[in-house]
Design a protein around this motif. Structure first.
Motif, PDB file in Angstrom:
ATOM      1  N   ARG A  61      -3.299   5.100  -4.039  1.00  0.00           N
ATOM      2  CA  ARG A  61      -2.055   5.970  -3.268  1.00  0.00           C
ATOM      3  C   ARG A  61      -1.438   7.026  -4.240  1.00  0.00           C
ATOM      4  O   ARG A  61      -1.145   6.739  -5.099  1.00  0.00           O
ATOM      5  CB  ARG A  61      -1.117   5.011  -2.621  1.00  0.00           C
TER       6      ARG A  61
ATOM      7  N   GLY B 163       0.728  -1.154  -0.055  1.00  0.00           N
ATOM      8  CA  GLY B 163       0.038   0.109  -0.105  1.00  0.00           C
ATOM      9  C   GLY B 163       0.770   1.207   0.079  1.00  0.00           C
ATOM     10  O   GLY B 163       0.203   2.367   0.007  1.00  0.00           O
ATOM     11  N   GLU B 164       2.023   1.138  -0.280  1.00  0.00           N
ATOM     12  CA  GLU B 164       3.136   2.186   0.110  1.00  0.00           C
ATOM     13  C   GLU B 164       3.448   2.612  -1.491  1.00  0.00           C
ATOM     14  O   GLU B 164       3.446   1.764  -2.487  1.00  0.00           O
ATOM     15  CB  GLU B 164       4.331   1.880   0.677  1.00  0.00           C
TER      16      GLU B 164
ATOM     17  N   SER C 163      -2.926  14.331  -1.548  1.00  0.00           N
ATOM     18  CA  SER C 163      -1.790  14.083  -0.846  1.00  0.00           C
ATOM     19  C   SER C 163      -1.685  15.371   0.038  1.00  0.00           C
ATOM     20  O   SER C 163      -2.588  15.611   0.658  1.00  0.00           O
ATOM     21  CB  SER C 163      -0.482  14.228  -1.730  1.00  0.00           C
TER      22      SER C 163
END
Ligand code: 5AD
Ligand code: SF4
Length: 467
Positions: A203, A162-163, A237
């Motif tokens: 992400r 998930g990064e 973000s």
């Protein structure tokens, strides 16, 4: 995470040393990367090539001469999977010729457990698979394969943390155009689509990392940059997508920023305003996938917008940016699509008059809700596709004809399939063909349009005096 200072840096270093030693011994180690699928995969392949170069591999011209072969696969339609599987099967010849060749498969196809298992059981020439979000693991997998005498082939899924992994070097083919991924994954679960299952949750990269990458590209002469994400409008973000775009385009210069893909459910007015006020730095082109013109089908597809919302966005785009080109994706033959539903798609095409359409025959993807429904016959799907293409051809020819006699500014890409005829793209992303020379590649030229087809504008360089 950053690949620098991670455990993977160690494997990059080990491989670099190993490959340099081989080079000193007279053998240059080469890598070859195959790419199937979308721009996101193209961008991933550029990172994989960058990794290969940092591991000390030169670039092979074909798989036949490669010591490391990576196949970057696609899973969005069955056809793409079949092509990749037959290609992977062919690679057994290379392995037979040189058993030391390392073969790894990455991309969306192998993020499906049953595909990874199929490769393990039936494709013995494959050494490892790795998911699209985990390409940074490639150096470790390659090192294990070449250094471990008892190497066990490695077939992984569910490795996604998930990064975002920053710091992977990127190797691009040309210097005047570039893709920059701004986010990965998708949360939308449209009922036909495999992407959220294979690319994981959304992400976003940090805006400062994106802006630094874009600025570095422009510094080195890049003129056309496409920001990529499955749904760029949900970029999140320290800022949203419209703000990111306006921050990027604060920079002076002769360049264009493109972006794809947008989702109609969250295309804000602020984004349209950024394009309108960008002094031409954001492309006057909007790719807005419609998928179907029937509200009933859109609901079933879990698209979360109706045709009214879609048409409102189109109206706002055209009000604020009169010369904007609008393109779309349409799926034909979705389960339960009646003749009436399909007619509604044709109606909206007549209304919007898209500059271009990417059309797809619905392909059932195992594990997605729509694949469980009763399917339309291939003949109905084929017949609808033909009607859709015929209508789009009519619209596109009529629209492109209007460009005849005008002069357009074109960024030259390279030679087309015809010798001496070069191709390039306008700010609206229209394809243009004209005579030019290798020296023109990567430059902006003014081209006078002389004739047009549904897909290409043909012209000649304006005021050209060459001998
Ligand atoms: N069948 C056909 N087309 C599909 N797309 C996504 N999944 C499928 C499928 N199962 C199309 C959509 C999407 C584009 C990238 O691919 O139109 O916008
Ligand atoms: Fe697939 Fe829908 Fe996500 Fe696009 S928005 S990648 S079509 S699930």
């Amino acid at each position: 995470m950053d690949i620098k200072n991670s455990e993977y840096e160690k494997y990059i270093g080990l491989l670099l040393k190993h490959n340099e030693k081989r080079r000193e011994g007279g053998k240059e180690m080469l890598a070859y990367v195959y790419t199937f699928g979308c721009q996101q995969n193209e961008a991933d392949s550029e990172r994989i090539r960058g990794l290969c170069a940092s591991m000390g591999y030169g670039r092979a011209q074909s798989a036949d001469e490669a010591d490391l072969i990576i196949v970057n696969t696609c899973a969005v339609r069955e056809h793409a999977e079949n092509r990749a599987l037959s290609m992977i099967g062919e690679l057994k010849h290379r392995k037979a010729e040189n058993p030391d060749t390392v073969i790894g498969i990455c991309g969306c196809m192998v993020a499906q457990r049953e595909r990874a298992e199929q490769l393990k059981m039936r494709y013995h020439n494959v050494d490892f698979t790795v998911e699209p979000n985990s390409v940074y693991m490639i150096p470790r997998l390659v090192w294990q394969k070449i250094s471990d005498k008892k190497y066990k082939r490695s077939f992984m899924w569910d490795t996604d943390t998930g990064e975002v992994c920053e710091g992977i070097p990127v190797m691009r083919d040309v210097s005047h155009r570039a893709y920059v991924s701004i986010m990965y994954g998708c949360n939308n679960f449209c009922s036909y689509c495999i992407v959220p299952y294979v690319r994981g949750r959304e992400r976003s990269r940090k805006s400062e990392d994106i802006i630094a990458e874009v600025n570095a590209l422009i510094d080195t002469g890049c003129k056309d940059i496409t920001l990529l994400g499955q749904n760029v409008n949900s970029y999140k973000s320290d800022c949203d997508f419209a703000t990111l775009l306006s921050r990027i385009t604060e920079r002076e210069g002769d360049y264009i920023i493109r972006f794809m893909t947008s989702h109609p459910k969250d295309t804000p007015d602020a984004l349209i305003d950024v394009i309108a006020t960008s002094h031409g730095r954001v492309e006057p082109h909007f790719h807005l996938p419609l998928q179907s013109g029937s509200d009933r089908i859109l609901r079933d597809m879990n698209r979360k917008y109706g045709t009214e919302r879609y048409l409102t966005i189109v109206k706002k785009l055209r009000e604020k940016i009169p010369d904007i080109a609008i393109t779309t994706d349409i799926i034909v033959g979705y389960p339960g699509e009646s003749e009436e539903d399909f007619e509604k798609t044709l109606d909206i095409m007549r209304l919007v008059r898209f500059d271009m359409i990417y059309s797809f025959i619905y392909s059932p993807r195992k594990g997605t809700p729509a694949a469980e429904r009763e399917q339309l016959s291939e003949s109905v799907k084929g017949e609808r596709m033909r009607r859709l293409l015929a209508l789009q051809d009519e619209i596109a020819i009529e629209k492109n004809q209007r460009a005849v006699g005008t002069t357009v500014r074109v960024l030259v890409d390279g030679e087309s399939s015809e010798m001496g005829i070069y191709s390039g793209r306008t700010a609206q992303n229209k394809l243009v063909h004209f005579s030019a020379t290798e020296n023109d590649v990567g430059k902006y030229l003014d081209v006078e349009i002389e004739r047009a087809s549904a897909y290409v504008l043909y012209g000649k360089i304006k005021n050209e005096k060459r001998i």
